[in-house]
Design an enzyme around this catalytic site. Structure first.
Site, PDB file in Angstrom:
ATOM      1  CG  HIS A  62      -2.186  -0.824   0.933  1.00  0.00           C
ATOM      2  ND1 HIS A  62      -2.278  -2.143   1.281  1.00  0.00           N
ATOM      3  CD2 HIS A  62      -3.368  -0.535   0.336  1.00  0.00           C
ATOM      4  CE1 HIS A  62      -3.451  -2.625   0.919  1.00  0.00           C
ATOM      5  NE2 HIS A  62      -4.140  -1.672   0.333  1.00  0.00           N
ATOM      6  N   GLY A  63       2.035   1.212   0.526  1.00  0.00           N
ATOM      7  CA  GLY A  63       2.843   2.428   0.509  1.00  0.00           C
ATOM      8  C   GLY A  63       4.202   2.213   1.124  1.00  0.00           C
TER       9      GLY A  63
END
Lengths: 488, 368
Positions: free
Chosen positions: A326-327
């Site tokens: 996700h990041g």
């Protein structure tokens, strides 16, 4: 290009539909596929044509590797494993370089007190999606499930514009057979109508709902130090809603577009905020990612078949990967691990949980998800901790006009000042428009059917909804910005 | 038989869906056309035409309306600049200079933004005889392409691309907040905002030492004097060359009245604390040298009016002065007073250097 843009809606979408079906109509099936690939590449490279090199290189090399895998007979396990390893390493290296390089260097610098330069690489659009999609393809090739796909089919499977930049993460086995189906090459007005309907709902969710919440979130996280407890709670809820409506709206649009082209894409959301446990939440949120992680990480690790400890460990590994995916920040990792931890805890205390009241379970789940989204959104742990602390303290119930003002859309202001009942309500209830948005969002996520469950019929009512949503969304794509004047 | 019925059924369904699709597309396009037509015809940002005689327009949005005003109004002189120009009255200006002027200032506007707007005047076929423009010291030593970071700019209004006008035409905010406002403004008997009133903040502001001191706090005093470096010099050169001088050179028929606004002693107080007074004056000196090379630039500075700059009753913060000072500056400029020329430049520089360096800044904070 984004779905929620004028060029997409007024130019790209009509061109793609007319062109695709026209070519098919004249029996130019291959040309229609190439046309879709070309249009998809235009869609992808619209903002930054340089990234076309990245995606094309990725597609060509993955296809060649999969061909290589198919060339070696099954007995040559060692060689096939080697090719697969090279493929996986290559894909992971690419995503690592574009997404995690700076994160890695920052950590090296802070641990070893070094000063390696950051590269500030701009993340190519959708790299996380198309990389995962191709990894799944390579693994399936290794398993011998992809033998007879041609290059054009493969390229179309990766670049097919509806799912290219934000998912759903589709499997070759669910779209390539659809591309091959000649029946699906004929213009189907029912699908066009249905697709338009789904697209308009998705567009509305993104532009009107998510982007409005987004303004409040941007303000809230930009002023997190000065938020009151009440504002912190509201901002956290706004983000919870923004994220869902943004992402699911985008996926709806993808789904609608696919449908217009007679391609059914998998649904990515199943009313996630109706979940009554974290496990339940993950069986409703971003379904195609969960499916990927389950099939290509959890199961190969042994899933739940290798004893209790390994099951928990596998769950934690899956959520660690999910967090990273996700990041590129420790906050995402922590978010993933905490979700993993709650998953394990729920498994461990399954029986106790089963005895609890459903409403209570929903409240606990929703609150947990909401709290963890803070970690997801925050720029740092300290910002997240500050927000959560404020929410817990509950000592200041002030809600400033800056926050409520984010919901004062021009059209709502107009309604507030011209329609009697709205006039009365908005002048007596502070932040009326904000509460309307929050209440509406909650009602929608808890009560409305999924788009996938709605049986679509081309009725006047549906037409009115589609026109209303499209009209409001298109005319809200651009706002009028306020220039705050600080000093000079 | 069944097969035939199925086919017929499918065809029927397809037909119905086709009608549905056609209806949706048609109604949607018609509704969008209504909004677009309303925004285009009323044109609250003057993107296509100046104000219609029968409609009354509120003018209060610089970044959205200045471009249209510059391109589509009738005028032969421009008052522009930053907020330092917002309180000018075009009626007074026109009396003094015998012109018909517009006022198009940009709050916080950098040199480039202001210059780009002046260019739009020439591009749209205007030939202003006078451009009056403030030159902020605080924005002088700055990259030539610096932009005010306040918000997203409506570049779709200021470029020449007709396709992105869609952002203006199909814009519900413009429709409700601006187009409909023109109609209600007209209905209520209001009059189109005059350039005397436009963005004039005099009536809404509080002035005086107390207010001024509340707008800034002095940090730790700097230890060393800041020097006007070669890179500073390059910045000033780039900024002036691109955003002031090239325009003047390209239009010798226009007289450019440029002025350094009289910031208050509180501004100098902060410079003094940061040991930047001489750096600032060196930058100004260099700027003057560059600007005076153009014959059609008339340069003014009012920093030597210490009776104004040292009286904080005239200010609402370190720089923003009362509107009577705008009136006064117009009179002075029309009379050629406080003009800086090659002859008096050195004297002017040494005068301000001496005054602002020797001022007793501690006296400002005596009572605070």
């Amino acid at each position: 290009m984004l779905f929620n843009s004028y060029i997409f809606i007024f130019l790209f979408m009509p061109l793609v539909i007319v062109g695709f079906f026209a070519l098919n109509h004249f029996g130019k099936y291959k040309a229609a596929e190439v046309y879709l690939i070309g249009m998809s590449l235009w869609f992808y490279g619209y903002y930054n044509p340089r990234y076309l090199i990245i995606i094309c290189t990725s597609i060509i090399s993955n296809y060649l590797l999969s061909r290589l895998l198919n060339m070696f007979p099954d007995e040559r396990t060692g060689l096939r494993k080697f090719v697969l390893t090279v493929g996986l390493a290559g894909n992971i290296a690419a995503i690592f370089y574009y997404k995690y390089y700076d994160f890695f260097i920052k950590n090296i610098n802070s641990v070893f007190d070094t000063s390696f330069n950051l590269r500030h690489i701009v993340l190519p659009l959708g790299i996380s999606f198309f990389t995962f999609q191709q990894i799944s393809y390579l693994v399936d090739s290794y398993r011998g499930e992809t033998r007879d796909y041609g290059f054009i089919e493969y390229a179309l499977f990766v670049v097919f514009f509806p799912q290219l930049i934000a998912g759903p993460i589709v499997l070759h086995s669910e779209v390539i057979p659809q591309f091959r189906d000649r029946e699906k090459r004929r213009l189907n007005m029912e699908n066009i109508a249905h697709g338009i309907y789904i697209f308009s709902v998705g567009l509305f969710k993104k532009v009107i709902i998510a982007d409005t919440f987004g303004r409040a979130v941007t303000w809230g996280y930009g002023n997190s130090d000065t938020l009151s407890s009440m504002e912190a709670v509201i901002v956290s809820l706004c983000y919870t809603f923004q994220l869902y409506f943004d992402f699911s709206g985008y996926c709806d649009m993808a789904n609608g577009l696919g449908r217009m082209l007679n391609i059914e894409l998998p649904w990515n959301f199943n009313s996630p905020y109706k979940a009554t446990s974290i496990i339940d939440f993950w069986s409703r949120w971003h379904l195609t990612l969960t499916r990927f992680l389950r099939q290509y990480i959890y199961f190969p690790l042994g899933g739940s078949y290798k004893g209790r400890f390994r099951t928990y460990l596998n769950i934690m590994i899956v959520f660690l990967v999910s967090g990273f995916w996700h990041g590129a920040d420790w906050t995402f990792v922590a978010w993933g691990l905490l979700h993993g931890m709650f998953n394990c805890l729920e498994r461990a205390f399954k029986k106790t949980r089963a005895k609890m009241n459903m409403i209570f379970q929903w409240i606990v789940t929703f609150s947990l998800v909401n709290l963890l989204w803070i970690l997801f959104r925050a720029d740092s742990f300290s910002q997240a901790a500050g927000m959560i602390k404020k929410m817990m303290l509950m000592d200041d119930f002030t809600v400033r006009g800056d926050l409520t003002g984010c919901f004062n859309l021009s059209e709502l202001n107009f309604l507030d000042s011209h329609v009697g009942i709205f006039d009365i309500l908005s002048s007596h209830i502070w932040g009326f428009n904000m509460w309307v948005f929050l209440a509406a969002a909650l009602i929608i996520v808890l009560n409305f059917k999924n788009l996938s469950e709605i049986e679509f019929r081309p009725t006047a009512g549906r037409a009115a909804v589609a026109v209303f949503m499209m009209f409001w969304s298109i005319t809200s794509l651009t706002g009028v910005s306020v220039f705050l004047y600080f000093g000079f | 038989m069944n097969n035939l019925e199925d086919k017929r059924d499918i065809r029927k369904k397809n037909k119905k869906a086709a009608r549905w699709t056609a209806a949706v597309v048609a109604v949607l396009l018609a509704a969008l056309a209504v909004i677009a037509a309303a925004n285009a015809v009323i044109d609250p940002f003057f993107h296509y035409h100046g104000p219609y005689r029968d409609l009354q327009y509120p003018i209060d949005n610089e970044r959205y309306q200045n471009d249209g005003i510059t391109r589509n109004f009738n005028y032969n002189a421009i008052i522009t600049g930053s907020s330092m120009s917002e309180n000018f009255r075009t009626s007074q200006f026109d009396k003094l200079f015998g012109t018909k002027s517009i006022k198009v200032p940009f709050s916080g506007g950098r040199y480039k933004e202001i210059n780009d707007n002046i260019s739009r005047s020439y591009e749209s076929g205007h030939d202003p005889v006078i451009v009056l423009r403030s030159l902020d010291y605080s924005l002088l030593v700055l990259d030539k392409d610096d932009v005010y970071p306040g918000a997203e700019y409506p570049t779709y209004l200021t470029d020449n691309n007709p396709f992105n006008d869609i952002k203006y035409l199909l814009n519900l905010s413009v429709f409700f907040d601006d187009s409909l406002r023109v109609l209600s403004y007209t209905r209520e008997g209001m009059k189109t905002t005059t350039f005397d009133e436009y963005q004039n903040w005099m009536a809404d502001s509080t002035f005086g030492a107390e207010t001024v001191f509340s707008t800034y706090t002095l940090g730790k005093p700097a230890e060393r004097e800041k020097e006007f470096s070669d890179s500073d010099r390059e910045l000033v050169y780039g900024n002036l060359e691109q955003n002031v001088i090239s325009q003047a050179k390209a239009h010798p028929e226009t007289e450019f009245y440029l002025f350094f606004p009289p910031y208050s002693i509180a501004y100098w107080d902060e410079l003094n604390n940061e040991k930047k007074i001489n750096w600032r004056i060196d930058a100004e000196k260099y700027a003057i040298d560059l600007l005076l090379k153009c014959d059609n630039i008339k340069l003014f500075s009012f920093c030597t009016r210490y009776d104004i700059t040292c009286n904080l009753d005239n200010y609402k913060d370190q720089a923003h002065y009362k509107s009577w000072i705008n009136d006064q500056m117009l009179k002075w400029m029309s009379n050629g007073e406080y003009q800086i020329t090659k002859e008096n430049e050195d004297e002017y520089i040494s005068e301000i250097r001496s005054f602002y360096n020797s001022y007793d800044y501690s006296s400002l904070h005596g009572d605070n």
